[in-house]
Design an enzyme around this catalytic site. Structure first.
Site, PDB file in Angstrom:
ATOM      1  N   SER A 169       0.864  -1.069  -0.009  1.00 25.94           N
ATOM      2  CA  SER A 169       0.081   0.013   0.085  1.00 25.94           C
ATOM      3  C   SER A 169       1.065   1.435  -0.056  1.00 25.94           C
ATOM      4  O   SER A 169       2.124   1.158   0.319  1.00 25.94           O
ATOM      5  CB  SER A 169      -0.653  -0.135   1.438  1.00 25.94           C
ATOM      6  OG  SER A 169      -1.480   1.268   1.513  1.00 25.94           O
ATOM      7  N   TYR A 229      -2.067  -1.363  10.413  1.00 27.24           N
ATOM      8  CA  TYR A 229      -2.032  -1.623   8.878  1.00 27.24           C
ATOM      9  C   TYR A 229      -0.484  -0.959   8.287  1.00 27.24           C
ATOM     10  O   TYR A 229      -0.002  -1.608   7.528  1.00 27.24           O
ATOM     11  CB  TYR A 229      -3.125  -0.703   8.370  1.00 27.24           C
ATOM     12  CG  TYR A 229      -3.245  -0.842   6.910  1.00 27.24           C
ATOM     13  CD1 TYR A 229      -4.195  -1.947   6.348  1.00 27.24           C
ATOM     14  CD2 TYR A 229      -2.801  -0.073   5.891  1.00 27.24           C
ATOM     15  CE1 TYR A 229      -4.344  -2.162   5.088  1.00 27.24           C
ATOM     16  CE2 TYR A 229      -3.132  -0.184   4.567  1.00 27.24           C
ATOM     17  CZ  TYR A 229      -3.703  -1.156   4.097  1.00 27.24           C
ATOM     18  OH  TYR A 229      -4.074  -1.497   2.653  1.00 27.24           O
TER      19      TYR A 229
HETATM   20  P1  NAD Z   1     -11.354  -6.167  -0.222  1.00 29.69           P
HETATM   21  O1  NAD Z   1     -12.048  -6.119   1.064  1.00 29.69           O
HETATM   22  O2  NAD Z   1     -12.168  -5.948  -1.591  1.00 29.69           O
HETATM   23  O3  NAD Z   1     -10.663  -7.738  -0.572  1.00 29.69           O
HETATM   24  C1  NAD Z   1      -9.891  -8.259   0.521  1.00 29.69           C
HETATM   25  C2  NAD Z   1     -10.023  -9.842   0.072  1.00 29.69           C
HETATM   26  O4  NAD Z   1      -9.249 -10.498   1.207  1.00 29.69           O
HETATM   27  C3  NAD Z   1     -11.140 -10.472   0.185  1.00 29.69           C
HETATM   28  O5  NAD Z   1     -11.156 -11.291  -1.008  1.00 29.69           O
HETATM   29  C4  NAD Z   1     -11.532 -11.110   1.304  1.00 29.69           C
HETATM   30  O6  NAD Z   1     -12.333 -12.164   1.123  1.00 29.69           O
HETATM   31  C5  NAD Z   1      -9.914 -11.515   1.708  1.00 29.69           C
HETATM   32  N1  NAD Z   1      -9.638 -11.864   2.785  1.00 29.69           N
HETATM   33  C6  NAD Z   1      -9.896 -10.824   4.060  1.00 29.69           C
HETATM   34  N2  NAD Z   1      -9.379 -11.764   5.209  1.00 29.69           N
HETATM   35  C7  NAD Z   1      -8.994 -12.833   4.661  1.00 29.69           C
HETATM   36  C8  NAD Z   1      -8.479 -13.822   5.369  1.00 29.69           C
HETATM   37  N3  NAD Z   1      -8.408 -14.106   6.809  1.00 29.69           N
HETATM   38  N4  NAD Z   1      -8.060 -14.933   4.764  1.00 29.69           N
HETATM   39  C9  NAD Z   1      -8.159 -15.262   3.267  1.00 29.69           C
HETATM   40  N5  NAD Z   1      -8.908 -13.979   2.720  1.00 29.69           N
HETATM   41  C10 NAD Z   1      -9.055 -12.931   3.377  1.00 29.69           C
HETATM   42  O7  NAD Z   1     -10.005  -5.386  -0.167  1.00 29.69           O
HETATM   43  P2  NAD Z   1      -9.047  -4.735  -1.286  1.00 29.69           P
HETATM   44  O8  NAD Z   1      -9.189  -3.284  -1.127  1.00 29.69           O
HETATM   45  O9  NAD Z   1      -9.319  -5.295  -2.587  1.00 29.69           O
HETATM   46  O10 NAD Z   1      -7.379  -5.092  -0.666  1.00 29.69           O
HETATM   47  C11 NAD Z   1      -6.721  -5.996  -1.261  1.00 29.69           C
HETATM   48  C12 NAD Z   1      -5.412  -5.704  -0.623  1.00 29.69           C
HETATM   49  O11 NAD Z   1      -5.095  -4.320  -1.198  1.00 29.69           O
HETATM   50  C13 NAD Z   1      -5.220  -5.654   0.727  1.00 29.69           C
HETATM   51  O12 NAD Z   1      -3.851  -6.027   1.143  1.00 29.69           O
HETATM   52  C14 NAD Z   1      -5.241  -4.162   1.094  1.00 29.69           C
HETATM   53  O13 NAD Z   1      -4.308  -3.782   2.292  1.00 29.69           O
HETATM   54  C15 NAD Z   1      -4.548  -3.611  -0.221  1.00 29.69           C
HETATM   55  N6  NAD Z   1      -4.976  -2.149  -0.612  1.00 29.69           N
HETATM   56  C16 NAD Z   1      -6.060  -1.598  -0.578  1.00 29.69           C
HETATM   57  C17 NAD Z   1      -6.140  -0.390  -0.745  1.00 29.69           C
HETATM   58  C18 NAD Z   1      -7.644   0.191  -1.142  1.00 29.69           C
HETATM   59  O14 NAD Z   1      -7.731   1.449  -1.315  1.00 29.69           O
HETATM   60  N7  NAD Z   1      -8.418  -0.445  -1.161  1.00 29.69           N
HETATM   61  C19 NAD Z   1      -5.042   0.406  -1.056  1.00 29.69           C
HETATM   62  C20 NAD Z   1      -3.761   0.034  -0.942  1.00 29.69           C
HETATM   63  C21 NAD Z   1      -3.696  -1.286  -0.611  1.00 29.69           C
END
Ligand code: NAD
Length: 256
Positions: free
Chosen positions: A138, A151
């Site tokens: 991130s 985080y």
């Molecule tokens: P999201 O909530 O849409 O997806 C998260 C995914 O992780 C889902 O498929 C969920 O089922 C899975 N998950 C959660 N806990 C789990 C567990 N214990 N075991 C297995 N799977 C699990 O979120 P996202 O925004 O797509 O995030 C994905 C990644 O991107 C994360 O690592 C997040 O930190 C990172 N990220 C997101 C953003 C943002 O703005 N959305 C920005 C930077 C980084």
């Protein structure tokens, strides 16, 4: 480009993980999905791209589940060639109010799971002398924000792990790099928009505008599709010598 290769994307039932899985599938990779919630729709979306797809429901906070998933991947598809460590959760609170169990869960899912998948994927990658490990960190792997202690700690550490894995494999065909998105409008971020809207009595539009305005100069969300294309680049021959980078796609967030 990835025909004959297998990609495991953790946390790929929604959001960024699903976007990356679809981009890799478009390049011909077999896909192993992981995550919670509806599985049938993401599986169907990947299958529609003409590649083999399967799913394992490992809870990424549990090392024993991760071992089972890696064993399943080897039995089902031979080995994992492209490993995308993407599963992640968020919790927002000041340090003194931060629930210790949330700290433990965020460290386990956002950081330790990547250590476990990586240590288990590397032997086969080393035997093949080819592999791509992509850690979805991130912009919070590069800079901090208040109220996100677990985080930010986990994501900074994930960038550190990325560099170590890159160095340990620097003379091989295995690369390890991190992707550092700014805001992406997924369920993880929509919850933060909803919380802001509820706390201040703002509409969804107002809360979204303020969320972007606080951090992201472009005032635009990065999309899962754009992040998927960055993952495809890391898998391409052009990226053979891209090692240990933390590449932000953040609308200028970290440039400030
Ligand atoms: P999201 O909530 O849409 O997806 C998260 C995914 O992780 C889902 O498929 C969920 O089922 C899975 N998950 C959660 N806990 C789990 C567990 N214990 N075991 C297995 N799977 C699990 O979120 P996202 O925004 O797509 O995030 C994905 C990644 O991107 C994360 O690592 C997040 O930190 C990172 N990220 C997101 C953003 C943002 O703005 N959305 C920005 C930077 C980084």
């Amino acid at each position: 480009m990835l025909r004959g290769k297998t990609a495991l994307v953790t946390g790929s039932t929604s959001g960024i993980g699903l976007g990356i899985a679809k981009a890799l599938a478009r390049q011909g990779a077999r896909i192993l999905l992981n995550g919670f919630g509806d599985v049938q729709a993401p599986k169907a979306e990947i299958a529609a791209l003409g590649v083999e797809v399967d799913y394992h429901g490992a809870d990424m906070s549990r090392p024993a589940d991760i071992e089972q998933m890696m064993q399943f991947a080897a039995e089902r598809f031979g080995q994992v060639d492209v490993l995308v460590n993407n599963a992640g959760i968020q919790h927002v609170a000041p340090v003194q109010e931060f629930p210790p169990e949330k700290w433990d869960a965020i460290l386990a899912i956002n950081l330790s799971s990547a250590f476990h998948t990586t240590r288990l994927a590397l032997p086969a990658m080393r035997a093949a002398n080819w592999g791509r490990i992509i850690n979805v960190a991130s912009v919070h792997g590069l800079v901090a924000s208040a109220e996100k202690c677990a985080y930010v700690s986990a994501k900074h550490a994930l960038v550190g792990l990325t560099k170590v894995v890159a160095l340990e494999n620097a003379t091989t065909g295995i690369t390890c790099n991190a992707i550092c998105p700014g805001w992406v409008l997924t369920p993880l971020v929509q919850k933060q928009v909803d919380d802001k809207a509820a706390a201040h009595g703002w509409s969804n539009e107002e809360a979204t505008r303020r969320l972007l305005g606080e951090k992201e100069p472009s005032m635009q969300f990065t999309t899962p599709e754009e992040l998927g294309e960055l993952a495809v680049f890391f898998c391409s021959p052009a990226a053979n010598n891209v090692r240990g980078v933390a590449w932000n796609m953040d609308g200028g967030w970290a440039a400030q």
